[in-house]
Design a protein around this motif. Structure first.
Motif, PDB file in Angstrom:
ATOM      1  N   ASP A  12     -26.835 -37.872 -34.586  1.00 47.66           N
ATOM      2  CA  ASP A  12     -27.964 -37.812 -33.668  1.00 47.66           C
ATOM      3  C   ASP A  12     -29.016 -36.895 -34.267  1.00 47.66           C
ATOM      4  OD1 ASP A  12     -27.004 -39.414 -31.473  1.00 47.66           O
ATOM      5  OD2 ASP A  12     -25.642 -37.757 -30.973  1.00 47.66           O
ATOM      6  N   TRP A  13     -30.267 -37.185 -33.955  1.00 42.03           N
ATOM      7  CA  TRP A  13     -31.349 -36.359 -34.474  1.00 42.03           C
ATOM      8  C   TRP A  13     -32.425 -36.192 -33.424  1.00 42.03           C
ATOM      9  CZ3 TRP A  13     -29.903 -41.067 -36.388  1.00 42.03           C
ATOM     10  CH2 TRP A  13     -30.752 -42.128 -36.117  1.00 42.03           C
ATOM     11  N   ASN A  14     -33.193 -35.136 -33.585  1.00 41.49           N
ATOM     12  CA  ASN A  14     -34.322 -34.839 -32.711  1.00 41.49           C
ATOM     13  C   ASN A  14     -35.584 -35.229 -33.471  1.00 41.49           C
ATOM     14  OD1 ASN A  14     -36.482 -33.688 -31.346  1.00 41.49           O
ATOM     15  ND2 ASN A  14     -35.309 -31.881 -30.721  1.00 41.49           N
ATOM     16  N   ASP A  16     -38.681 -35.452 -32.606  1.00 40.81           N
ATOM     17  CA  ASP A  16     -39.831 -34.569 -32.401  1.00 40.81           C
ATOM     18  C   ASP A  16     -39.753 -33.350 -33.315  1.00 40.81           C
ATOM     19  OD1 ASP A  16     -40.972 -36.231 -30.469  1.00 40.81           O
ATOM     20  OD2 ASP A  16     -39.801 -35.286 -28.863  1.00 40.81           O
TER      21      ASP A  16
END
Length: 181
Positions: A12-14, A16
């Motif tokens: 998972d990644w952010n 923003d």
């Protein structure tokens, strides 16, 4: 920025936080090489997208690819951009499309320099002509974008009637901007 979820068994990644990170300038060359490895249709879509700026409306992009003022161009454009959207080069933000980072946009825009002298200006002119041809009832809303694209390629406008039309479009765009302010 990037975490592995053992329970979901995936990364998972952010997005923003990632887009806010600065990319070292030397990575632009790596991005250009990656973009040059795409199929010609995908490269062309990236070049057109880069001419429209870091953020642009998907409908505007679709009109560049359309032979009419209908939504057919949007479906063609969507197919061309599918790869770069999947790769995270361009991201969807509502009805807009956006390069994931300014340096990614710069790398895509620099692809035009690699082809030949004046390629950027000619591409802008072609994009402007397509937008003008396909704007339909949206022409007034798109006028500033159309005029901007045409003006960037003005040195390739040789036909007197097209020069006159461009002058009139600039006049209408200027009047619209004054009325809006």
């Amino acid at each position: 920025l990037l975490t592995y979820s053992a329970s979901l068994r995936r990364w998972d990644w952010n997005i923003d936080a990632i887009t806010e990170k600065s990319v070292p300038v030397n990575n632009v060359g790596l991005l250009i090489n990656k973009m040059k490895a795409y199929e010609p249709g995908v490269q062309f879509a990236l070049e057109v997208a880069s001419c429209l700026g870091t953020t642009f409306q998907s409908a505007t992009f679709g009109r560049v690819f359309s032979s009419t003022s209908t939504d057919a161009g949007e479906s063609i454009a969507g197919a061309c951009l599918g790869t770069v959207i999947a790769d995270g080069i361009i991201i969807k933000v509502g009805q807009s499309l956006k390069f994931a980072h300014d340096l990614i946009w710069q790398a895509a825009y620099n692809l035009l320099e690699l082809e030949s002298q004046g390629e950027k200006e000619l591409m802008h002119l072609q994009v402007g002509r397509q937008l003008l041809r396909n704007a339909g009832e949206e022409r007034d809303k798109m006028l500033s974008t159309i005029v901007d694209q045409l003006n960037r390629g003005v040195r390739f406008v040789v036909d007197d009637s097209e020069k006159r039309q461009l002058a009139e479009l600039n006049l209408h765009a200027g009047e619209a901007e004054i009325a809006a302010s």
